[in-house]
Design an enzyme around this catalytic site. Structure first.
Site, PDB file in Angstrom:
ATOM      1  N   LYS A 156     -19.726  -7.852 -11.925  1.00 22.97           N
ATOM      2  CA  LYS A 156     -19.675  -7.087 -10.678  1.00 22.97           C
ATOM      3  C   LYS A 156     -20.568  -5.845 -10.717  1.00 22.97           C
ATOM      4  O   LYS A 156     -21.379  -5.610  -9.804  1.00 22.97           O
ATOM      5  CB  LYS A 156     -18.222  -6.689 -10.380  1.00 22.97           C
ATOM      6  CG  LYS A 156     -18.048  -5.789  -9.173  1.00 22.97           C
ATOM      7  CD  LYS A 156     -18.587  -6.450  -7.912  1.00 22.97           C
ATOM      8  CE  LYS A 156     -18.645  -5.485  -6.743  1.00 22.97           C
ATOM      9  NZ  LYS A 156     -17.394  -5.380  -6.043  1.00 22.97           N
ATOM     10  N   CYS A 172     -19.472   1.645  -2.294  1.00 21.19           N
ATOM     11  CA  CYS A 172     -19.651   0.801  -3.481  1.00 21.19           C
ATOM     12  C   CYS A 172     -20.919   1.120  -4.271  1.00 21.19           C
ATOM     13  O   CYS A 172     -20.837   1.662  -5.376  1.00 21.19           O
ATOM     14  CB  CYS A 172     -19.642  -0.667  -3.074  1.00 21.19           C
ATOM     15  SG  CYS A 172     -18.132  -1.123  -2.211  1.00 21.19           S
ATOM     16  N   LYS A 215     -23.724   1.377   7.348  1.00 23.83           N
ATOM     17  CA  LYS A 215     -24.541   0.218   7.726  1.00 23.83           C
ATOM     18  C   LYS A 215     -23.951  -0.366   9.005  1.00 23.83           C
ATOM     19  O   LYS A 215     -22.800  -0.071   9.351  1.00 23.83           O
ATOM     20  CB  LYS A 215     -24.576  -0.831   6.614  1.00 23.83           C
ATOM     21  CG  LYS A 215     -23.259  -1.541   6.367  1.00 23.83           C
ATOM     22  CD  LYS A 215     -23.482  -2.670   5.378  1.00 23.83           C
ATOM     23  CE  LYS A 215     -22.224  -3.481   5.177  1.00 23.83           C
ATOM     24  NZ  LYS A 215     -22.402  -4.555   4.226  1.00 23.83           N
ATOM     25  N   ASP A 263       0.860  -1.191   0.000  1.00 23.43           N
ATOM     26  CA  ASP A 263       0.000   0.000   0.000  1.00 23.43           C
ATOM     27  C   ASP A 263       0.894   1.238   0.000  1.00 23.43           C
ATOM     28  O   ASP A 263       2.005   1.214   0.538  1.00 23.43           O
ATOM     29  CB  ASP A 263      -0.911   0.001   1.242  1.00 23.43           C
ATOM     30  CG  ASP A 263      -2.160   0.833   1.022  1.00 23.43           C
ATOM     31  OD1 ASP A 263      -3.250   0.238   0.959  1.00 23.43           O
ATOM     32  OD2 ASP A 263      -2.052   2.067   0.900  1.00 23.43           O
ATOM     33  N   PHE A 289     -32.309  -7.539   0.558  1.00 19.73           N
ATOM     34  CA  PHE A 289     -32.146  -6.234  -0.103  1.00 19.73           C
ATOM     35  C   PHE A 289     -33.502  -5.636  -0.479  1.00 19.73           C
ATOM     36  O   PHE A 289     -33.635  -4.934  -1.471  1.00 19.73           O
ATOM     37  CB  PHE A 289     -31.197  -6.330  -1.306  1.00 19.73           C
ATOM     38  CG  PHE A 289     -29.772  -6.233  -0.850  1.00 19.73           C
ATOM     39  CD1 PHE A 289     -29.186  -7.277  -0.169  1.00 19.73           C
ATOM     40  CD2 PHE A 289     -29.044  -5.078  -1.045  1.00 19.73           C
ATOM     41  CE1 PHE A 289     -27.892  -7.181   0.319  1.00 19.73           C
ATOM     42  CE2 PHE A 289     -27.744  -4.976  -0.564  1.00 19.73           C
ATOM     43  CZ  PHE A 289     -27.169  -6.033   0.114  1.00 19.73           C
ATOM     44  N   LEU A 290     -34.483  -5.918   0.353  1.00 25.89           N
ATOM     45  CA  LEU A 290     -35.813  -5.360   0.143  1.00 25.89           C
ATOM     46  C   LEU A 290     -36.237  -4.577   1.388  1.00 25.89           C
ATOM     47  O   LEU A 290     -37.422  -4.363   1.621  1.00 25.89           O
ATOM     48  CB  LEU A 290     -36.809  -6.487  -0.156  1.00 25.89           C
ATOM     49  CG  LEU A 290     -38.056  -6.106  -0.948  1.00 25.89           C
ATOM     50  CD1 LEU A 290     -37.706  -5.603  -2.340  1.00 25.89           C
ATOM     51  CD2 LEU A 290     -39.006  -7.316  -1.059  1.00 25.89           C
ATOM     52  N   THR A 348     -11.467   2.332  -6.493  1.00 26.69           N
ATOM     53  CA  THR A 348     -11.847   3.018  -7.737  1.00 26.69           C
ATOM     54  C   THR A 348     -13.015   3.945  -7.390  1.00 26.69           C
ATOM     55  O   THR A 348     -14.159   3.678  -7.774  1.00 26.69           O
ATOM     56  CB  THR A 348     -12.263   2.005  -8.817  1.00 26.69           C
ATOM     57  OG1 THR A 348     -13.260   1.121  -8.260  1.00 26.69           O
ATOM     58  CG2 THR A 348     -11.090   1.181  -9.299  1.00 26.69           C
ATOM     59  N   LEU A 392     -17.489  -9.252  -1.816  1.00 30.33           N
ATOM     60  CA  LEU A 392     -17.658  -9.231  -0.357  1.00 30.33           C
ATOM     61  C   LEU A 392     -18.433  -8.012   0.105  1.00 30.33           C
ATOM     62  O   LEU A 392     -18.392  -6.943  -0.496  1.00 30.33           O
ATOM     63  CB  LEU A 392     -16.303  -9.307   0.358  1.00 30.33           C
ATOM     64  CG  LEU A 392     -15.293  -8.163   0.245  1.00 30.33           C
ATOM     65  CD1 LEU A 392     -15.618  -6.999   1.161  1.00 30.33           C
ATOM     66  CD2 LEU A 392     -13.918  -8.687   0.563  1.00 30.33           C
ATOM     67  N   ARG A 393     -19.175  -8.225   1.182  1.00 33.03           N
ATOM     68  CA  ARG A 393     -19.892  -7.125   1.841  1.00 33.03           C
ATOM     69  C   ARG A 393     -19.102  -6.722   3.068  1.00 33.03           C
ATOM     70  O   ARG A 393     -18.640  -7.590   3.822  1.00 33.03           O
ATOM     71  CB  ARG A 393     -21.279  -7.593   2.315  1.00 33.03           C
ATOM     72  CG  ARG A 393     -22.230  -8.005   1.240  1.00 33.03           C
ATOM     73  CD  ARG A 393     -23.318  -8.893   1.837  1.00 33.03           C
ATOM     74  NE  ARG A 393     -22.738 -10.113   2.418  1.00 33.03           N
ATOM     75  CZ  ARG A 393     -23.385 -10.930   3.257  1.00 33.03           C
ATOM     76  NH1 ARG A 393     -24.614 -10.659   3.643  1.00 33.03           N
ATOM     77  NH2 ARG A 393     -22.800 -12.019   3.723  1.00 33.03           N
TER      78      ARG A 393
END
Ligand code: UGA
Length: 454
Positions: free
Chosen positions: A215, A271, A334, A34, A260-261, A89, A154-155
């Site tokens: 993705k 993201c 979140k 990094d 996701f509702l 990105t 991944l989340r």
């Protein structure tokens, strides 16, 4: 095929640090690279610089064993058999597209060190066509190196599980099934992911652009699903209906499903918001803008949820919001994360602050990060401190500990027992029984559903 023993991971943010530790867990020697010396110092000392459940033990174990090292010098990655590109990105500062400068910079820094045959694997989320551009760079500047693309799904908050037990592995290859070089690339990818594949995780083979698109399409679908239910919340508000009951009923249809509702404050983070914007921008560049025009509406619906939450709070304060106290519970985008990038919670807190409201924010993990990006806000060290004397409590991130708050105890701390439950996280009947005015977007005030929503 040469054996795969050493991997490098370029970029050690949420994605890269997790990927590096998980690859060490799979048995490889891993060097994480990094450009941020502070981050490298932390990681090299086994200190995780962000909140991610289950990652700390992996980092500690593999740093201690010497299998996992971190460096600012890309030259230290030269001996790796496989190099994973995991740099960020983000959205461009002056437009909807993705800023690829870190990714291009990483490849430019890496190529002079790629003197032996190796595979470079892109994991960052990129506009379609980026892999082809980078493959060309490698062909020109590091002819022994090959490029493949294997996007990461991944989340945050579940990063370790999602890396070691993903829903699928997508392998984007530079060359068709009859191309011996592409077949060798595939063998290398399979060697890296042998343990994961042996556990039965499906493998999807694709060309480079399709792998990139999987993705951005996945994130766009998820964002669309969230905005769909939030559009229904808007409609429920207009019609006097209850979106939580509606969502619960839709979820029982297997074809729709309940994930996701969840309606509420909408999506944020590093993201989904930037990915749908970059995807639509890229479609425009490709002359296919009409195909993704709906993503602008998905974005607009999402941002309106933030305005709606702020408006609900302001409506409770009446004509003179300046100086009135409001507690905002939640700053992370979140639960399970201290990430405040494009956080809906912080956005609403800042919007209220701009109206002169005396906002006090509490979050179990994200206060230090929030303070850095929103120094103008006031922060508390506990729920009780944030709520003391508040006229409205806004629940903006659904941390489990907020769900379990005792409404009777909290009612004694606030100036007025009014809660705007922007994430539908609180048991409304219990809060109402404790004397609270419980308001939630997409739900008629004061009405308790006939049956609890899923
Ligand atoms: C997202 C994707 O879920 C991952 O698959 C992907 O790998 C990742 O982006 C990435 O591109 O790196 P993440 O940003 O960690 O993961 O968070 P999500 O769990 O997707 O949540 C995004 C936002 O949507 C959060 O603000 C969350 O509160 C919100 N959300 C989620 C809702 O408002 N409603 C829901 O029903 C679900």
């Amino acid at each position: 095929m040469r054996p795969v023993r050493t991997l490098s991971v370029i970029g050690t943010g949420y994605l890269g640090a997790t990927h590096a530790a998980c690859m060490a867990e799979l048995g490889f020697r891993v060097v994480g690279v990094d450009t941020d010396p502070g981050r490298v110092t932390d990681l090299a000392a086994g200190r995780l610089p962000f909140v991610e459940p289950d990652l700390q033990p992996l980092l500690s174990r593999h740093v201690a064993s010497g299998r996992l090292t971190f460096t600012t010098s890309v030259a230290d990655a030269a001996a790796a058999d496989v190099h994973f590109l995991c740099v960020g990105t983000p959205q461009l500062p002056d437009g909807p597209g993705a800023d690829l400068s870190a990714l291009r910079g990483a490849v430019a820094a890496l190529t002079p060190h790629l003197s032996r045959p190796c595979l470079v694997v892109g994991k960052s989320t990129v506009p379609v066509g980026t892999a082809a551009e980078l493959a060309e760079t490698l062909r020109r500047d590091a002819p022994g190196a090959r490029l493949a693309w294997s996007p990461e799904f991944l989340r945050e908050g579940h990063a370790v599980t999602d890396t070691l037990h993903p829903d699928r592995l997508v392998f984007g290859l530079a060359g068709g099934p009859d191309d011996p070089a592409a077949r060798a690339d595939l063998a290398t990818l399979r060697a890296v992911y042998r343990t994961v594949l042996d556990a039965g995780v499906p493998e999807v083979l694709a060309d480079l652009p399709t792998a990139e698109l999987v993705k951005t399409a996945a994130n766009s679908f998820l964002a669309t699903k969230i905005s769909f239910i939030n559009a229904m919340a808007e409609l429920c508000e207009a019609a006097g209906a209850d979106v939580t009951v509606l969502a619960g009923a839709l979820a029982l249809d297997d074809r729709i499903g309940g994930r996701f509702l969840a309606p509420g404050l909408g999506f944020g983070g590093g993201c989904l918001p930037k990915d749908i914007r970059a995807f639509a921008a890229r479609a425009e560049e490709l002359g296919a803008g009409a195909a993704l025009g709906f993503l602008r509406e998905v974005d607009a619906i999402n941002l309106r949820r933030r305005e709606r939450a702020a408006a609900m709070v302001l409506a409770e304060l009446g004509d003179a919001p300046a100086g009135r106290r409001v507690a905002v519970l939640g700053a992370a985008f979140k639960p399970g994360s201290d990430d405040v990038r494009d956080s809906p919670a912080l956005d609403v807190a800042a919007a209220l602050h701009r109206r002169g409201v005396a906002v006090c924010v509490y979050d179990p993990e994200a206060v230090p990060a929030a303070r850095r990006v929103r120094p103008e806000l006031t922060y508390a060290g506990s729920v009780a401190e944030a709520c003391a004397g508040a006229e409205v409590v806004l629940l903006a991130t659904e941390w489990p500990q907020f769900r379990e708050l005792d409404p009777v105890e909290l009612a004694a701390a606030v100036a007025r027992p009014v809660v705007v439950d922007a994430r539908h996280a609180l048991p409304a009947p219990r809060w109402r029984a404790a004397g609270w005015r419980h308001l939630a977007p997409g739900r008629p005030a004061g009405r308790t559903p006939v049956a609890p929503a899923a």
